[in-house]
Design a protein around this motif. Sequence first.
Motif, PDB file in Angstrom:
ATOM      1  N   LEU A 151       0.786  -1.260  -0.042  1.00 14.39           N
ATOM      2  CA  LEU A 151       0.087   0.010   0.126  1.00 14.39           C
ATOM      3  C   LEU A 151       0.914   1.085   0.182  1.00 14.39           C
ATOM      4  O   LEU A 151       0.316   2.410  -0.327  1.00 14.39           O
ATOM      5  CB  LEU A 151      -1.026  -0.155   1.244  1.00 14.39           C
ATOM      6  CG  LEU A 151      -1.908  -0.955   1.226  1.00 14.39           C
ATOM      7  CD1 LEU A 151      -2.870  -0.902   2.321  1.00 14.39           C
ATOM      8  CD2 LEU A 151      -2.779  -1.051  -0.111  1.00 14.39           C
ATOM      9  N   ALA A 152       2.205   1.152   0.267  1.00 18.43           N
ATOM     10  CA  ALA A 152       3.161   2.383   0.056  1.00 18.43           C
ATOM     11  C   ALA A 152       3.235   2.836  -1.340  1.00 18.43           C
ATOM     12  O   ALA A 152       3.804   3.732  -1.501  1.00 18.43           O
ATOM     13  CB  ALA A 152       4.197   1.940   0.711  1.00 18.43           C
ATOM     14  N   GLN A 154       1.225   4.139  -2.946  1.00 21.04           N
ATOM     15  CA  GLN A 154       0.408   5.557  -2.919  1.00 21.04           C
ATOM     16  C   GLN A 154       1.493   6.637  -2.769  1.00 21.04           C
ATOM     17  O   GLN A 154       1.515   7.682  -3.388  1.00 21.04           O
ATOM     18  CB  GLN A 154      -0.614   5.689  -1.771  1.00 21.04           C
ATOM     19  CG  GLN A 154      -1.695   4.779  -1.753  1.00 21.04           C
ATOM     20  CD  GLN A 154      -2.564   4.877  -0.682  1.00 21.04           C
ATOM     21  OE1 GLN A 154      -3.274   5.616  -0.482  1.00 21.04           O
ATOM     22  NE2 GLN A 154      -2.156   3.983   0.497  1.00 21.04           N
ATOM     23  N   TYR A 155       2.682   6.233  -1.595  1.00 20.68           N
ATOM     24  CA  TYR A 155       3.413   7.355  -1.357  1.00 20.68           C
ATOM     25  C   TYR A 155       4.614   7.404  -2.416  1.00 20.68           C
ATOM     26  O   TYR A 155       5.048   8.611  -2.849  1.00 20.68           O
ATOM     27  CB  TYR A 155       4.333   7.159  -0.263  1.00 20.68           C
ATOM     28  CG  TYR A 155       3.523   6.410   1.162  1.00 20.68           C
ATOM     29  CD1 TYR A 155       2.204   7.083   1.123  1.00 20.68           C
ATOM     30  CD2 TYR A 155       3.697   5.519   1.836  1.00 20.68           C
ATOM     31  CE1 TYR A 155       1.335   6.907   2.340  1.00 20.68           C
ATOM     32  CE2 TYR A 155       3.102   5.083   2.950  1.00 20.68           C
ATOM     33  CZ  TYR A 155       1.836   5.851   3.377  1.00 20.68           C
ATOM     34  OH  TYR A 155       1.125   5.470   4.193  1.00 20.68           O
TER      35      TYR A 155
ATOM     36  N   LEU B 151      -9.209   1.007  -2.317  1.00 19.64           N
ATOM     37  CA  LEU B 151      -8.525   0.389  -1.022  1.00 19.64           C
ATOM     38  C   LEU B 151      -9.657  -0.328  -0.286  1.00 19.64           C
ATOM     39  O   LEU B 151      -9.194  -1.195   0.759  1.00 19.64           O
ATOM     40  CB  LEU B 151      -7.985   1.462  -0.267  1.00 19.64           C
ATOM     41  CG  LEU B 151      -6.724   1.991  -1.260  1.00 19.64           C
ATOM     42  CD1 LEU B 151      -6.141   3.216  -0.292  1.00 19.64           C
ATOM     43  CD2 LEU B 151      -5.935   1.181  -1.616  1.00 19.64           C
ATOM     44  N   ILE B 177       0.328  -6.584   3.142  1.00 16.82           N
ATOM     45  CA  ILE B 177       0.134  -5.807   2.155  1.00 16.82           C
ATOM     46  C   ILE B 177       0.282  -4.056   2.935  1.00 16.82           C
ATOM     47  O   ILE B 177       0.031  -3.177   2.050  1.00 16.82           O
ATOM     48  CB  ILE B 177      -0.965  -5.693   1.332  1.00 16.82           C
ATOM     49  CG1 ILE B 177      -2.279  -5.498   2.227  1.00 16.82           C
ATOM     50  CG2 ILE B 177      -0.967  -6.905   0.412  1.00 16.82           C
ATOM     51  CD1 ILE B 177      -3.435  -4.817   1.596  1.00 16.82           C
ATOM     52  N   GLN B 178       0.534  -4.005   4.093  1.00 18.17           N
ATOM     53  CA  GLN B 178       0.491  -2.783   4.798  1.00 18.17           C
ATOM     54  C   GLN B 178       1.768  -2.115   4.640  1.00 18.17           C
ATOM     55  O   GLN B 178       2.698  -2.993   4.295  1.00 18.17           O
ATOM     56  CB  GLN B 178       0.140  -2.793   6.301  1.00 18.17           C
ATOM     57  CG  GLN B 178      -1.413  -3.562   6.612  1.00 18.17           C
ATOM     58  CD  GLN B 178      -2.274  -2.906   5.891  1.00 18.17           C
ATOM     59  OE1 GLN B 178      -2.647  -1.625   5.889  1.00 18.17           O
ATOM     60  NE2 GLN B 178      -3.278  -3.311   5.328  1.00 18.17           N
ATOM     61  N   PRO B 179       1.973  -0.910   4.299  1.00 15.54           N
ATOM     62  CA  PRO B 179       3.126  -0.235   4.392  1.00 15.54           C
ATOM     63  C   PRO B 179       4.229  -0.672   5.679  1.00 15.54           C
ATOM     64  O   PRO B 179       3.608  -0.489   6.535  1.00 15.54           O
ATOM     65  CB  PRO B 179       2.711   1.153   4.459  1.00 15.54           C
ATOM     66  CG  PRO B 179       1.304   1.332   4.093  1.00 15.54           C
ATOM     67  CD  PRO B 179       0.690  -0.131   4.473  1.00 15.54           C
ATOM     68  N   VAL B 180       5.404  -0.817   5.461  1.00 14.93           N
ATOM     69  CA  VAL B 180       6.232  -1.067   6.399  1.00 14.93           C
ATOM     70  C   VAL B 180       6.400   0.105   7.301  1.00 14.93           C
ATOM     71  O   VAL B 180       6.362   1.368   7.234  1.00 14.93           O
ATOM     72  CB  VAL B 180       7.866  -1.089   5.774  1.00 14.93           C
ATOM     73  CG1 VAL B 180       8.588  -0.914   6.927  1.00 14.93           C
ATOM     74  CG2 VAL B 180       7.954  -2.387   4.972  1.00 14.93           C
TER      75      VAL B 180
END
Lengths: 208, 208
Positions: A151-152, A154-155, B151, B177-180
Amino acid sequence: MKVSIIAFDDFTDIDVFFMWDLLNRVERSDWKVQILGERCCVESSTGMRIPVHARLEEANSSDVVLFASGKGTRRKMYDEPFLAAFNLDSERQMIGSMCSGALLLAALGLLEGKRATTYPTSKELLESMGVTVVEESFVREGNVATAAGCLAAQYLVGWVIEEKLGKLERDAVLKLIQPVGEGLSFSDFAPKKVTSMGNVAGTKSHVQ
Amino acid sequence: MKVSIIAFDDFTDIDVFFMWDLLNRVERSDWKVQILGERCCVESSTGMRIPVHARLEEANSSDVVLFASGKGTRRKMYDEPFLAAFNLDSERQMIGSMCSGALLLAALGLLEGKRATTYPTSKELLESMGVTVVEESFVREGNVATAAGCLAAQYLVGWVIEEKLGKLERDAVLKLIQPVGEGLSFSDFAPKKVTSMGNVAGTKSHVQ
């Protein structure tokens, strides 16, 4: 403005397709997004086979080059013909990676002396290449940036759009994919909503 | 356990690929994910052409059927041969949609008397079909659920995995899948991390 996503066999689906979808939400005639690979097609780790738009060498004349991730990076980081296709220059290009795509940036010498992030499972390998790996979702070092955790994306994409087109365009694009009621509202698509670019927000991508 | 994603020409890339990627992170030999379409291939609204795994009729014997979204829904909702392929039963199947995929659920009579959500640009059209449209990211009515805003695929897929495999499996998949640093940590992949299912977390999908 040419934005290239670098793909290869055994790529992680979402790390290519999320960047692809987001980048395609920019609505400008001079904004071109393409997926590059060594052959006609690349196949993801789940078996999704997609055509590529051009060969790797196209990256060298691109304004932005974004490396995808996936199991394939563990082979590609040692693949001399693959690496030799690139002649990137962080002075004139924006260069980034998702997750273990950072291994490819390191293999190309683009992370020397830099901080970077990567997916947890490639942290040690990236560190062994002399990179200072930090537990952050997005790390920017000049024109080189790494993002980690799907999901990063996006950044990473947000960074590209903001640098090239401004913060308002970045915000307009990222809003389009937020959950309804959590960043995206029914009222966001009232007629004649005009962005800073003079376009109606989402005229191409908003029909979902 | 057969999970089918329904696709069609002019689909929104992320709304197919996000579900596809997430659902494929479940690591069980009896868990099969497939993309269904009318012909050999479907093409997204950005021109991404992908092969489908089977024809639409496969949905009728699936445990879970998830409709994608995109501009194509505005044609498919009136496409009699397309709609006639489905013989779904919310008593025995879990049925869901992303964004404007709710238009297809409504066209199939699956949202009668129900609350639902959809992408802002299809709100009025869905309301005109007699559906009570609410500004929420995820709406569940028994075995039928709608999600909106790309999302929100996390909520739809999370619902499926939790119902079929339990909350711990759902949490394990969504974490990947979450951002680190924002839900996913380098320490999440310490050796021999065991999930409730008795598997090492992410043995298939974690190499990214």
